[in-house]
Design an enzyme around this catalytic site. Structure first.
Site, PDB file in Angstrom:
ATOM      1  N   ILE A   1       0.719  -1.170   0.022  1.00 28.45           N
ATOM      2  CA  ILE A   1      -0.220   0.126  -0.145  1.00 28.45           C
ATOM      3  C   ILE A   1       0.859   1.309   0.054  1.00 28.45           C
ATOM      4  O   ILE A   1       1.750   1.123   0.830  1.00 28.45           O
ATOM      5  CB  ILE A   1      -0.815   0.157   1.097  1.00 28.45           C
TER       6      ILE A   1
ATOM      7  N   HIS B   1       9.767   7.105  -0.963  1.00 28.71           N
ATOM      8  CA  HIS B   1       8.311   6.891  -1.021  1.00 28.71           C
ATOM      9  C   HIS B   1       7.847   5.826  -0.345  1.00 28.71           C
ATOM     10  O   HIS B   1       7.984   4.657  -0.460  1.00 28.71           O
ATOM     11  CB  HIS B   1       7.828   6.634  -2.667  1.00 28.71           C
ATOM     12  N   ILE B   2       7.257   6.123   0.989  1.00 32.76           N
ATOM     13  CA  ILE B   2       6.678   5.174   1.936  1.00 32.76           C
ATOM     14  C   ILE B   2       5.617   4.314   1.347  1.00 32.76           C
ATOM     15  O   ILE B   2       4.903   4.551   0.469  1.00 32.76           O
ATOM     16  CB  ILE B   2       6.150   6.046   3.276  1.00 32.76           C
ATOM     17  N   HIS B   3       5.789   3.014   1.675  1.00 33.16           N
ATOM     18  CA  HIS B   3       4.914   1.945   1.256  1.00 33.16           C
ATOM     19  C   HIS B   3       4.853   0.824   2.615  1.00 33.16           C
ATOM     20  O   HIS B   3       5.824   0.658   3.154  1.00 33.16           O
ATOM     21  CB  HIS B   3       5.019   1.444  -0.044  1.00 33.16           C
ATOM     22  N   MET B   4       3.704   0.429   2.728  1.00 33.89           N
ATOM     23  CA  MET B   4       3.458  -0.725   3.689  1.00 33.89           C
ATOM     24  C   MET B   4       3.378  -2.196   2.871  1.00 33.89           C
ATOM     25  O   MET B   4       2.772  -2.251   1.869  1.00 33.89           O
ATOM     26  CB  MET B   4       2.247  -0.794   4.783  1.00 33.89           C
TER      27      MET B   4
END
Length: 139
Positions: A42, A99-102
């Site tokens: 995500i 770019h953060i993402h989980m």
């Protein structure tokens, strides 16, 4: 780890880039280099490099989507556990540090536990287009 920028995937076609869902602030995508079948990510629509600077509406939706991903993966793959996580910063293992993402990773007893089996080769039980078709209907 993903070699391309996550935000580039947000701008392109959904099926071509395995984007499962687009929310108001985030999107759900298959990991192109999955640890195991069903490995999802995500990511915010906005280009955000740090979790602590992300707007509340973005992080709230991110967690709501994490719950939705867990439900979809449970229904399709019947895993016995999950790993959810973020690597923030290159030294923390972020493949895309800007770019953060989980990550949402389904888990089963005896799976490869993120490790390659032989000579940097991972064995997946299905290809990405099959995973995409299975999960797309849940979003």
């Amino acid at each position: 780890m993903v070699s391309e920028r996550v935000c580039d995937k947000n701008l392109a076609g959904d099926e071509k880039n395995f984007v499962l869902y687009r929310g108001l602030h985030n999107f759900v995508i298959l990991n192109l280099y999955p640890y195991i079948s069903g490995h999802l990510m995500i990511a915010p629509n906005a280009h955000l490099g740090e979790l602590d600077t992300a707007p509340k509406e973005t992080t709230d939706e991110l967690m709501d989507l994490a719950k939705r991903c867990q439900t979809a993966l449970r229904e399709i793959y019947r895993p016995q556990g999950f790993n959810l996580g973020m690597n923030l910063g290159r030294v923390a293992g972020a493949g895309i540090p800007d770019h953060i993402h989980m990550h949402i990773v389904p888990r089963w007893p005896g799976d490869t536990n993120f490790m390659t089996s032989v000579a940097e080769v991972r064995v997946l039980s299905e290809d990405l287009p099959t995973t995409y078709r299975k999960l797309r209907e849940k979003f």
